[in-house]
Design a protein around this motif. Structure first.
Motif, short mmCIF file in Angstrom:
data_model
loop_
_atom_site.label_atom_id
_atom_site.label_comp_id
_atom_site.label_asym_id
_atom_site.label_seq_id
_atom_site.Cartn_x
_atom_site.Cartn_y
_atom_site.Cartn_z
N SER A 86 0.83 -1.20 0.00
CA SER A 86 0.00 0.00 0.00
C SER A 86 0.87 1.25 0.00
O SER A 86 1.88 1.32 0.71
CB SER A 86 -0.91 0.01 1.23
N LYS A 89 0.92 6.10 4.03
CA LYS A 89 2.09 6.30 4.89
C LYS A 89 1.81 7.20 6.09
O LYS A 89 2.73 7.78 6.66
CB LYS A 89 3.26 6.85 4.09
N THR A 557 3.76 -1.23 3.59
CA THR A 557 3.26 0.12 3.33
C THR A 557 4.41 1.08 3.04
O THR A 557 5.56 0.82 3.39
CB THR A 557 2.46 0.66 4.53
N THR A 597 -4.98 -2.54 4.49
CA THR A 597 -5.02 -1.17 4.98
C THR A 597 -5.77 -0.30 3.99
O THR A 597 -5.76 -0.56 2.79
CB THR A 597 -3.59 -0.64 5.24
N GLN A 604 -5.80 6.77 7.93
CA GLN A 604 -5.40 5.41 7.56
C GLN A 604 -5.81 4.42 8.63
O GLN A 604 -5.65 4.67 9.83
CB GLN A 604 -3.89 5.33 7.35
#
Length: 657
Positions: A86, A89, A557, A597, A604
């Motif tokens: 993903s 961040k 991620t 996620t 997030q």
């Protein structure tokens, strides 16, 4: 069941439709159900450094647009390439310690919860009162009876927008090999797709949950079931079949997303007309495949009950228009009963998406003797090898070897052991001039074929559930590392003669599993590791021990953090570069689901299903106690009962305010 749905629509999902005919060119009409209006999905805003995906095959490919938006999780593995990475961040190595549960949802079902939910943002959807609203929607599935929920991911109450519960005959449960799991849903063309346990593939209106069409993909009375997630690529939805322990001949089938018509079906073995192999064109390790190799490498008509089922994950490269997947074990588990290489079980496949024709194949474990199914995911990562960018396909096989291939032509680039205990073969022969090029060099001591029927071959590593089973790995572009949940388990394996009866177990072996430390003699008793792997060199970069097998899919991620779950129930976060554990939280049950996620309302979240089960947790899930039950797994994981219990809960995590 939501009463606003027409009763007939729900009942039709459980009706017995005639199985599709096994011919690639034949088309099968889906039930005559009028398509419901498609949901409106707003065009996504640009995401910060989204996960890389292959270039678009067509401008109107909605899924390519969706998977480039890191805020959404629109495919079972996140993208076509199975990267499971993903671009989000907000959660970083520096702040992940502030993670905490944001909300939970009980699925109302026990047994093993595999797979992951889907999340689509800005969806026009109808709630339980019949009101239409635009919100972020999470689509969630369960093990048998395979309930589908649409949850409001944005509203603080996370209400159930709609619920769909298929009508299935419970007699399918006893023919499900290794728990009543289901690995998830797929989305495409305004529809949510589910492969029910009874092999019925259904398409639901993503807005209302109403049935759009359904088609029967197999016959449970013959041991055929479905556990894999469907995958939507362009205008087709692909679905496999399970049942290798019942002598089911494996196949992968493409149906039309629009109406459920059969487009093509490719079998794992049989004549070329069934396998869709083109003699002289389809290649194996660079050489043309011989005519009807799916028959000539079997004795007599054994190929008709030859296994090679397709219950794993599928990936797709739009530039090549090729799909990639693996086929499972040959039937029976007694190798002495089925002489030959048993092609094309235990094989990586590259097929044309539109026709199903095989471009290349690679059989990793010819004449399998240990049940090392080859169904694990094929990850399509572009990597720098030898100073040039290579379109690779990376596969962590149950047999304990990690393979890196050039996915454009099937050339084998790397094949190395990714668990230190692997002993059944010394290596894969990488000498192109050798007669055994590409084959594993089997050690007689651990060969159940060599030792014979009714002989207990001891201390074979890995065990039948492999150095990794279906729990998918992730590729982190920043580090160029694959983060892999693995098993560290060995076994004793005694094959015996068995006869085939349709719908009855066709196994022919007794197993006992135990920690690999018993064979290595290193004093350890853990049964799992979470590792970082360099697929260019075939080396472990770092490795974290886990008390039990790491049976959860991982997600990496852009925040530099990788998440995965553990069998005793922890969600864990580690530094993607170093493996340092940064966070863990004990969820209500053991985790065999895949972490995902997404972002909603600018924040997030990390989500995972907990509900112990699957092959590793079958003792708890099915109430088994004898050590050799559950195809040999029960004894090895008996102590799980000291740490967790049955459950079925989705836990969603976010950073504390």
């Amino acid at each position: 069941m939501n009463e606003r749905f027409p009763k007939a629509a729900h009942e039709s999902a459980g009706e017995e439709h005639a199985p599709a005919k096994p011919a690639a060119a034949e088309a099968q009409s889906a039930p005559a159900v009028q398509p419901a209006p498609a949901p409106v999905v707003a065009a996504p805003a640009p995401a910060a450094e989204p996960a890389p995906v292959p270039a678009a095959a067509s401008a109107d490919d909605e899924l390519l647009t969706l998977q480039k938006d890191a805020r959404q999780w629109a495919l079972p593995t996140g993208d076509y390439a199975n990267l499971r990475h993903s671009g989000l961040k907000q959660i970083t190595a520096e702040n992940v310690g502030k993670l905490a549960p944001a909300w939970q949802f009980s699925t109302g079902v026990l047994r093993g919860h595999e797979g992951a939910p889907l999340v689509l943002n800005n969806v026009s959807v109808m709630d339980s009162s019949g009101k239409t609203l635009t919100t972020d929607v999470m689509y969630l599935h369960t093990p048998f009876p395979n309930i589908v929920y649409a949850l409001d991911a944005k509203d603080p109450a996370h209400q159930i927008l709609w619920k769909y519960e298929p009508k299935q005959d419970p007699s399918v449960v006893p023919v499900m090999c290794c728990d009543t799991v289901n690995r998830g849903l797929a989305y495409g063309d305004g529809k949510i797709f589910l492969a029910q346990a009874d092999t019925t593939l259904i398409a639901l209106d993503a807005k209302t949950g109403k049935l759009v069409w359904s088609v029967k993909n197999g016959d449970p009375s013959k041991g055929q079931t479905s556990t894999a997630a469907p995958h939507v690529f362009k205008d087709k939805v692909l679905v496999g079949i399970a049942g290798g322990e019942f002598g089911v001949r494996g196949h992968i089938t493409a149906y039309s997303v629009k109406d459920g018509k059969l487009v093509w079906r490719g079998y794992s073995m049989g004549p070329d007309a069934d396998t869709l192999i083109e003699p002289g064109k389809t290649t194996h390790l660079g050489k043309p495949v011989e005519k009807d190799s799916g028959i000539t490498t079997w004795e007599g008509d054994q190929w008709q009950t030859g296994g090679g089922t397709t219950w794993g994950w599928y990936s797709y490269d739009p530039e090549l228009n090729q799909i990639f997947y693996g086929s499972g074990n040959p039937s029976t588990w007694n190798p002495n009963q089925r002489p030959g290489d048993n092609r094309w079980s235990m094989t990586l496949w590259s097929r044309d998406l539109d026709t199903g024709k095989a471009k290349w194949v690679y059989q990793m474990t010819p004449h399998d003797e240990w049940d090392y199914d080859g169904i694990n995911e094929v990850i399509l990562a572009d990597q720098d090898i030898g100073g040039k960018k290579v379109k690779t396909a990376v596969h962590f096989d149950r047999n304990g070897f990690a393979y890196t291939l050039d996915r454009t032509n099937g050339e084998l680039l790397v094949a190395e052991k990714y668990d230190p205990a692997v002993n059944w073969a010394t290596k894969v022969d990488m000498d192109k001039s050798s007669k055994t090029y590409g084959r594993p060099l089997v050690v007689d001591k651990y060969s159940t074929q060599h030792n014979g029927e009714d002989t207990n071959t001891q201390n074979v590593c890995p065990a039948a559930l492999g150095s990794k089973d279906e729990q998918p790995a992730t590729f982190d572009p920043a580090t160029q590392l694959f983060l892999v949940p693995t098993n560290h388990v060995c076994m004793d394996y005694e094959p015996f003669r068995v006869s085939y009866t349709a719908g009855q177990p066709y196994v022919g072996a007794t197993l006992e599993m135990f920690p690999a430390g018993k064979v290595l003699g290193d004093g350890t008793n853990h049964t799992g590791n979470f590792i970082a792997w360099d697929a260019k060199t075939g080396k472990i970069v770092w490795s974290n021990k886990e008390q039990f097998s790491a049976w959860s899919g991982a997600v990496s991620t852009d925040g530099g953090v990788t998440f995965y779950g553990t069998l005793e129930g922890y969600l864990k976060a580690v530094d993607s570069k170093t493996g340092k554990e940064l966070y863990k939280y004990k969820t209500p049950s053991g985790i065999i689901g895949n972490v995902m996620t997404y972002e909603s309302a600018g924040k997030q979240y990390v989500a995972v299903l907990s509900g112990v089960g699957g092959w590793a947790g079958i003792g708890l899930a099915a109430g088994l106690s004898k050590s050799n039950e559950g195809l040999g797994a029960v004894g090895n994981y008996a102590s799980l009962a000291n740490y967790t219990a049955l459950g079925g809960v989705l836990t969603v995590f976010g950073l504390q305010e």
